[in-house]
Design a protein around this motif. Structure first.
Motif, mmCIF file in Angstrom:
data_model
loop_
_atom_site.group_PDB
_atom_site.id
_atom_site.type_symbol
_atom_site.label_atom_id
_atom_site.label_comp_id
_atom_site.label_asym_id
_atom_site.label_seq_id
_atom_site.Cartn_x
_atom_site.Cartn_y
_atom_site.Cartn_z
ATOM 1 N N ALA A 148 0.835 -1.197 0.000
ATOM 2 C CA ALA A 148 0.000 0.000 0.000
ATOM 3 C C ALA A 148 0.869 1.246 0.000
ATOM 4 O O ALA A 148 0.553 2.235 -0.663
ATOM 5 C CB ALA A 148 -0.931 0.000 1.199
ATOM 6 N N GLN A 149 1.984 1.214 0.731
ATOM 7 C CA GLN A 149 2.897 2.346 0.718
ATOM 8 C C GLN A 149 3.537 2.509 -0.655
ATOM 9 O O GLN A 149 3.673 3.613 -1.161
ATOM 10 C CB GLN A 149 3.995 2.173 1.770
ATOM 11 C CG GLN A 149 3.544 2.412 3.177
ATOM 12 C CD GLN A 149 4.690 2.262 4.163
ATOM 13 O OE1 GLN A 149 5.705 1.661 3.866
ATOM 14 N NE2 GLN A 149 4.504 2.830 5.334
ATOM 15 N N ASP A 150 3.936 1.385 -1.255
ATOM 16 C CA ASP A 150 4.549 1.447 -2.571
ATOM 17 C C ASP A 150 3.579 1.991 -3.604
ATOM 18 O O ASP A 150 3.954 2.770 -4.476
ATOM 19 C CB ASP A 150 5.043 0.061 -3.005
ATOM 20 C CG ASP A 150 6.194 -0.425 -2.145
ATOM 21 O OD1 ASP A 150 6.810 0.422 -1.456
ATOM 22 O OD2 ASP A 150 6.460 -1.637 -2.146
ATOM 23 N N ALA A 151 2.324 1.585 -3.512
ATOM 24 C CA ALA A 151 1.327 2.066 -4.465
ATOM 25 C C ALA A 151 1.082 3.554 -4.281
ATOM 26 O O ALA A 151 0.798 4.262 -5.240
ATOM 27 C CB ALA A 151 0.032 1.289 -4.313
ATOM 28 N N ALA A 152 1.193 4.027 -3.049
ATOM 29 C CA ALA A 152 0.987 5.456 -2.804
ATOM 30 C C ALA A 152 2.133 6.272 -3.381
ATOM 31 O O ALA A 152 1.942 7.396 -3.838
ATOM 32 C CB ALA A 152 0.859 5.722 -1.312
ATOM 33 N N HIS A 153 3.347 5.720 -3.361
ATOM 34 C CA HIS A 153 4.492 6.452 -3.889
ATOM 35 C C HIS A 153 4.560 6.387 -5.411
ATOM 36 O O HIS A 153 5.089 7.288 -6.044
ATOM 37 C CB HIS A 153 5.798 5.900 -3.317
ATOM 38 C CG HIS A 153 5.957 6.169 -1.854
ATOM 39 N ND1 HIS A 153 5.987 7.442 -1.348
ATOM 40 C CD2 HIS A 153 6.082 5.336 -0.796
ATOM 41 C CE1 HIS A 153 6.132 7.376 -0.025
ATOM 42 N NE2 HIS A 153 6.182 6.105 0.328
ATOM 43 N N ALA A 154 4.073 5.316 -6.004
ATOM 44 C CA ALA A 154 4.159 5.145 -7.450
ATOM 45 C C ALA A 154 3.074 5.973 -8.129
ATOM 46 O O ALA A 154 1.901 5.792 -7.875
ATOM 47 C CB ALA A 154 4.006 3.688 -7.834
ATOM 48 N N ALA A 155 3.474 6.875 -8.962
ATOM 49 C CA ALA A 155 2.536 7.675 -9.713
ATOM 50 C C ALA A 155 2.844 7.501 -11.194
ATOM 51 O O ALA A 155 3.998 7.280 -11.569
ATOM 52 C CB ALA A 155 2.660 9.149 -9.318
ATOM 53 N N PRO A 156 1.860 7.602 -12.050
ATOM 54 C CA PRO A 156 2.143 7.450 -13.470
ATOM 55 C C PRO A 156 3.024 8.589 -13.969
ATOM 56 O O PRO A 156 2.974 9.711 -13.456
ATOM 57 C CB PRO A 156 0.760 7.485 -14.114
ATOM 58 C CG PRO A 156 -0.123 8.124 -13.111
ATOM 59 C CD PRO A 156 0.461 7.827 -11.768
ATOM 60 N N LEU A 157 3.841 8.266 -14.947
ATOM 61 C CA LEU A 157 4.739 9.271 -15.497
ATOM 62 C C LEU A 157 3.951 10.277 -16.308
ATOM 63 O O LEU A 157 3.018 9.925 -17.029
ATOM 64 C CB LEU A 157 5.786 8.607 -16.392
ATOM 65 C CG LEU A 157 6.834 7.760 -15.699
ATOM 66 C CD1 LEU A 157 7.708 7.062 -16.736
ATOM 67 C CD2 LEU A 157 7.698 8.607 -14.808
ATOM 68 N N GLY A 158 4.329 11.514 -16.218
ATOM 69 C CA GLY A 158 3.714 12.546 -17.031
ATOM 70 C C GLY A 158 4.394 12.605 -18.391
ATOM 71 O O GLY A 158 5.210 11.761 -18.760
ATOM 72 N N ASN A 159 4.075 13.624 -19.143
ATOM 73 C CA ASN A 159 4.650 13.775 -20.479
ATOM 74 C C ASN A 159 6.158 13.967 -20.416
ATOM 75 O O ASN A 159 6.894 13.388 -21.218
ATOM 76 C CB ASN A 159 3.998 14.956 -21.200
ATOM 77 C CG ASN A 159 2.563 14.680 -21.535
ATOM 78 O OD1 ASN A 159 2.158 13.524 -21.640
ATOM 79 N ND2 ASN A 159 1.786 15.732 -21.702
ATOM 80 N N VAL A 160 6.633 14.760 -19.472
ATOM 81 C CA VAL A 160 8.066 15.008 -19.355
ATOM 82 C C VAL A 160 8.791 13.717 -18.984
ATOM 83 O O VAL A 160 9.860 13.414 -19.526
ATOM 84 C CB VAL A 160 8.328 16.114 -18.299
ATOM 85 C CG1 VAL A 160 9.796 16.299 -18.063
ATOM 86 C CG2 VAL A 160 7.689 17.415 -18.736
ATOM 87 N N GLY A 161 8.213 12.936 -18.085
ATOM 88 C CA GLY A 161 8.817 11.666 -17.697
ATOM 89 C C GLY A 161 8.898 10.693 -18.859
ATOM 90 O O GLY A 161 9.899 9.997 -19.043
ATOM 91 N N LEU A 162 7.845 10.637 -19.671
ATOM 92 C CA LEU A 162 7.851 9.729 -20.815
ATOM 93 C C LEU A 162 8.876 10.157 -21.863
ATOM 94 O O LEU A 162 9.562 9.308 -22.446
ATOM 95 C CB LEU A 162 6.459 9.653 -21.430
ATOM 96 C CG LEU A 162 5.405 8.942 -20.579
ATOM 97 C CD1 LEU A 162 4.044 9.036 -21.233
ATOM 98 C CD2 LEU A 162 5.790 7.497 -20.369
ATOM 99 N N VAL A 163 8.990 11.452 -22.097
ATOM 100 C CA VAL A 163 10.005 11.929 -23.041
ATOM 101 C C VAL A 163 11.397 11.645 -22.487
ATOM 102 O O VAL A 163 12.305 11.230 -23.228
ATOM 103 C CB VAL A 163 9.803 13.435 -23.332
ATOM 104 C CG1 VAL A 163 10.983 14.013 -24.097
ATOM 105 C CG2 VAL A 163 8.528 13.649 -24.110
#
Length: 175
Positions: free
Chosen positions: A72-87
């Motif tokens: 649950a802690q790991d899921a809270a820290h993991a966020a989807p990458l935004g456009n800048v992260g994907l680039v």
């Protein structure tokens, strides 16, 4: 005037289901002056209980640290990458792909220099060196899914620094 065949085009199978009736339909009755009688308007009913805009905060009991689920802690820290992260991931992937090509070209160059190493060994080391950047990239992305984005990029940059194809850079492309 509409025919029954025209009415069929405007109906749906099962329209005659009695559970779908919402009440009696009737046309307003005309008055002698040509006016139409208006339907009576029902007054609005007040709400059963007043709604408060700011409810009191819920009281939580303290929970021991051991009881908290790590996932649950790991899921809270993991966020989807935004456009800048994907680039950024794309640019790092291209860098690792170029490094793999650089290691492959350098290994093929070393094979033709007449080193006192068997050519099978040089070919095996060349393949291993060419796969190292790709393995690093895939391993970082697969094993750090629940990590924060900056931590993932830090590991990818460490891989870029460690896996620079020095033989390719020192020998040159066409030496």
């Amino acid at each position: 005037m509409s025919t029954p065949r025209d009415d069929d085009a405007l109906s749906w199978g099962g329209d005659d289901d009695p559970t779908l009736d919402i009440g009696e339909k009737h046309a307003p009755t005309p008055l002698p002056g040509g006016e139409v009688e208006a339907e009576p308007i029902e007054p609005l009913q007040p709400a059963a209980a007043p709604v408060t805009r700011h409810p009191e905060p819920a009281r939580f009991e303290p929970v021991a640290v051991e009881d908290v689920d790590d996932e649950a802690q790991d899921a809270a820290h993991a966020a989807p990458l935004g456009n800048v992260g994907l680039v950024g991931i794309g640019m790092v992937a291209a860098t690792f792909l170029l490094f793999a090509i650089g290691w492959l070209l350098a290994g093929l160059r070393l094979n033709g220099l007449g080193l006192p190493i068997p050519s099978v060994t040089v070919i095996a080391l060349t393949i291993g060196a060419a796969l190292a950047p790709v393995v690093w990239f895939v391993a970082v992305l697969a094993l750090t899914r629940s990590w924060r984005t900056w931590q993932r990029f830090l590991l990818l940059i460490v891989g870029i620094v460690l896996l620079v194809p020095w033989p390719f850079l020192s020998l040159g492309a066409f030496a």
